[in-house]
Design a protein around this motif. Structure first.
Motif, PDB file in Angstrom:
ATOM      1  N   LEU A  21     -30.362 -52.105 -39.213  1.00  0.00           N
ATOM      2  CA  LEU A  21     -28.939 -52.246 -39.500  1.00  0.00           C
ATOM      3  C   LEU A  21     -28.527 -51.377 -40.689  1.00  0.00           C
ATOM      4  O   LEU A  21     -27.438 -50.780 -40.695  1.00  0.00           O
ATOM      5  N   TYR A  22     -29.402 -51.308 -41.693  1.00  0.00           N
ATOM      6  CA  TYR A  22     -29.132 -50.415 -42.834  1.00  0.00           C
ATOM      7  C   TYR A  22     -29.048 -48.963 -42.360  1.00  0.00           C
ATOM      8  O   TYR A  22     -28.135 -48.210 -42.743  1.00  0.00           O
ATOM      9  N   SER A  23     -29.988 -48.572 -41.506  1.00  0.00           N
ATOM     10  CA  SER A  23     -29.991 -47.205 -40.970  1.00  0.00           C
ATOM     11  C   SER A  23     -28.751 -46.953 -40.113  1.00  0.00           C
ATOM     12  O   SER A  23     -28.229 -45.831 -40.073  1.00  0.00           O
ATOM     13  N   THR A  24     -28.278 -47.996 -39.425  1.00  0.00           N
ATOM     14  CA  THR A  24     -27.060 -47.880 -38.620  1.00  0.00           C
ATOM     15  C   THR A  24     -25.857 -47.563 -39.505  1.00  0.00           C
ATOM     16  O   THR A  24     -25.025 -46.707 -39.180  1.00  0.00           O
ATOM     17  N   VAL A  25     -25.784 -48.250 -40.637  1.00  0.00           N
ATOM     18  CA  VAL A  25     -24.693 -48.002 -41.588  1.00  0.00           C
ATOM     19  C   VAL A  25     -24.750 -46.555 -42.091  1.00  0.00           C
ATOM     20  O   VAL A  25     -23.725 -45.856 -42.151  1.00  0.00           O
ATOM     21  N   VAL A  26     -25.957 -46.098 -42.431  1.00  0.00           N
ATOM     22  CA  VAL A  26     -26.126 -44.720 -42.905  1.00  0.00           C
ATOM     23  C   VAL A  26     -25.703 -43.733 -41.822  1.00  0.00           C
ATOM     24  O   VAL A  26     -24.987 -42.756 -42.089  1.00  0.00           O
ATOM     25  N   ARG A  27     -26.147 -43.996 -40.582  1.00  0.00           N
ATOM     26  CA  ARG A  27     -25.813 -43.087 -39.473  1.00  0.00           C
ATOM     27  C   ARG A  27     -24.305 -42.950 -39.279  1.00  0.00           C
ATOM     28  O   ARG A  27     -23.781 -41.833 -39.122  1.00  0.00           O
ATOM     29  N   PHE A  28     -23.584 -44.070 -39.267  1.00  0.00           N
ATOM     30  CA  PHE A  28     -22.171 -44.016 -38.924  1.00  0.00           C
ATOM     31  C   PHE A  28     -21.249 -43.797 -40.131  1.00  0.00           C
ATOM     32  O   PHE A  28     -20.043 -43.645 -39.961  1.00  0.00           O
ATOM     33  N   THR A  29     -21.802 -43.775 -41.311  1.00  0.00           N
ATOM     34  CA  THR A  29     -20.983 -43.477 -42.489  1.00  0.00           C
ATOM     35  C   THR A  29     -21.269 -42.096 -43.058  1.00  0.00           C
ATOM     36  O   THR A  29     -20.387 -41.473 -43.656  1.00  0.00           O
ATOM     37  N   GLN A  30     -22.504 -41.603 -42.868  1.00  0.00           N
ATOM     38  CA  GLN A  30     -22.881 -40.314 -43.450  1.00  0.00           C
ATOM     39  C   GLN A  30     -23.213 -39.246 -42.414  1.00  0.00           C
ATOM     40  O   GLN A  30     -23.479 -38.103 -42.770  1.00  0.00           O
ATOM     41  N   SER A  35     -28.766 -38.688 -41.580  1.00  0.00           N
ATOM     42  CA  SER A  35     -29.582 -39.745 -40.993  1.00  0.00           C
ATOM     43  C   SER A  35     -30.674 -39.244 -40.051  1.00  0.00           C
ATOM     44  O   SER A  35     -31.549 -40.026 -39.655  1.00  0.00           O
ATOM     45  N   TYR A 339     -34.672 -42.992 -40.603  1.00  0.00           N
ATOM     46  CA  TYR A 339     -33.529 -43.664 -39.983  1.00  0.00           C
ATOM     47  C   TYR A 339     -33.640 -43.647 -38.459  1.00  0.00           C
ATOM     48  O   TYR A 339     -33.319 -44.637 -37.787  1.00  0.00           O
TER      49      TYR A 339
END
Length: 373
Positions: A21-30, A35, A339
């Motif tokens: 879920l943390y990696s998901t946030v990184v993927r869709f925000t950065q 990622s 990620y």
């Protein structure tokens, strides 16, 4: 000891999902640049090679078992229909989620619905996946309606089962092979050990063999997790069918190498040859040696072990086709980022949890008793 082990696996699963879920946030925000380790030179990585190519193939047991029962009238395999359709449906749902991670603009994923390009293999795959996921949902819906005791809807859906099965077989056949067609346009970028004009056929046959092995795999684990009986008399026959298709695919692949004078790549020590041998030995030769013995096919542990090997070989194949064949041929370096790996593991764990919940709250393994009421 069992309780301790189960708790340990639960904790590991929770950690994997939390990291994912943390990696998901990184993927869709950065974005993809931060990622992933993807680049213009290597735009398709783990999320395509594993999440999509492997996910679709591992779900092939659904249409294979349904075809055996409803088209070829092999009624004895009826108890395997519900779990195999559930596995296929969850597999395709996870494939769609995996695709959303890989797309640069995931909010445009719906474009294939209205922006048609019938000459594109990707367009055909997109439509087949959308339609087949819908078909799988409808095929599994009688189980949901039975659990909710909605008898009229259950009766209606059972009445349209045969047309849905036929449509599902057609759609699955099309896109299982079309996934192999995606790589036909890059003959100079793929290593000769994996590139072939028959890639669509190889993809289709390997998916069938692996889909059948997935039926054995999930049946064995479900029997242990939920203290249910295992249909050994059926799974032993499924294993034999799997190894027949497996050997047919192996024979065709070796024949293709011979016909196109590519054996030199097998006798030359290289990274590509090592990965190719690993794929063939682990995924074809060892399980074939095990399953050709009738005595082994009647042992639960041997069935499970061989199914694990076939699945592992299948994963090797899809990753070799999508990653190894290109990196070894072009010299472009790629290894999935933290990620990418964590998101993939999260999707696998979520799929396992979803299967467990479905089996716990729905009559997934009671088809044999209720189908003919």
């Amino acid at each position: 000891m069992n309780k301790i082990t189960n708790n340990a696996w639960k904790i590991i699963g929770i950690i994997i999902v939390a990291v994912g879920l943390y990696s998901t946030v990184v993927r869709f925000t950065q974005g993809l640049k931060v990622s992933t380790n993807l680049s213009d030179a290597f735009p398709w990585g783990m999320w395509i090679g594993f999440d999509i190519l492997c996910g679709v193939g591992l779900a092939a047991g659904g249409f294979t078992i349904c075809a055996a029962v409803y088209i070829f009238n092999l009624e004895k395999y009826h108890p395997l229909v519900r779990p195999s359709v559930l596995t296929a449906f969850l597999g395709y749902v996870l494939v769609i989620f995996g695709l959303l991670f890989d797309l640069g603009k995931p909010y445009n994923v719906w474009h294939a619905i209205i922006m048609w390009n019938p000459r594109s293999v990707m367009f055909e795959v997109a439509w087949c996946v959308m339609l087949y996921t819908t078909v799988l949902f409808l095929e599994f819906s009688p189980v949901v309606f039975e659990g909710l005791k909605w008898q009229k809807l259950q009766k209606f859906m059972k009445a349209v089962t045969i047309p849905l099965i036929i449509l599902g077989i057609l759609l699955s056949t099309l896109h299982q092979s079309s996934l192999g067609s995606l790589f036909l346009i890059i003959p100079t970028k793929m290593h000769p050990l994996w590139y072939s004009s028959y890639l669509p056929l190889f993809f289709y046959l390997s998916a069938i063999a692996t889909g059948l092995s997935m039926v054995i795999f999930e049946s064995y684990l479900s029997a242990r997790a939920f203290n249910k009986g295992i249909e050994m008399h059926l799974l032993s026959k499924v294993a034999f069918a799997s190894v027949v298709v497996l050997l047919l695919n192996l024979a065709l692949r070796v024949g293709d190498l011979l016909w196109n004078n590519k054996l030199e790549y097998l006798i030359t020590f290289s990274e590509a040859a090592v990965w190719f041998y690993a794929e063939i030995i682990i995924g074809s030769i060892i399980p074939a040696f095990i399953l050709l013995s009738k005595e082994n096919r009647e042992k639960k542990t041997m069935l499970y072990f061989s199914s694990v090997l076939i699945i592992a070989g299948f994963l090797f194949n899809r990753l070799n086709v999508s990653i190894t064949s290109i990196t070894t041929q072009t010299g472009v370096e790629y290894f999935p980022s933290f990620y990418e790996i964590s998101v993939t593991l999260m999707l696998v764990v979520l799929g396992m949890y979803a299967f467990k919940l479905a089996v716990k709250y729905l009559p997934v393994f009671s088809e044999h008793e209720t189908a003919h009421k």
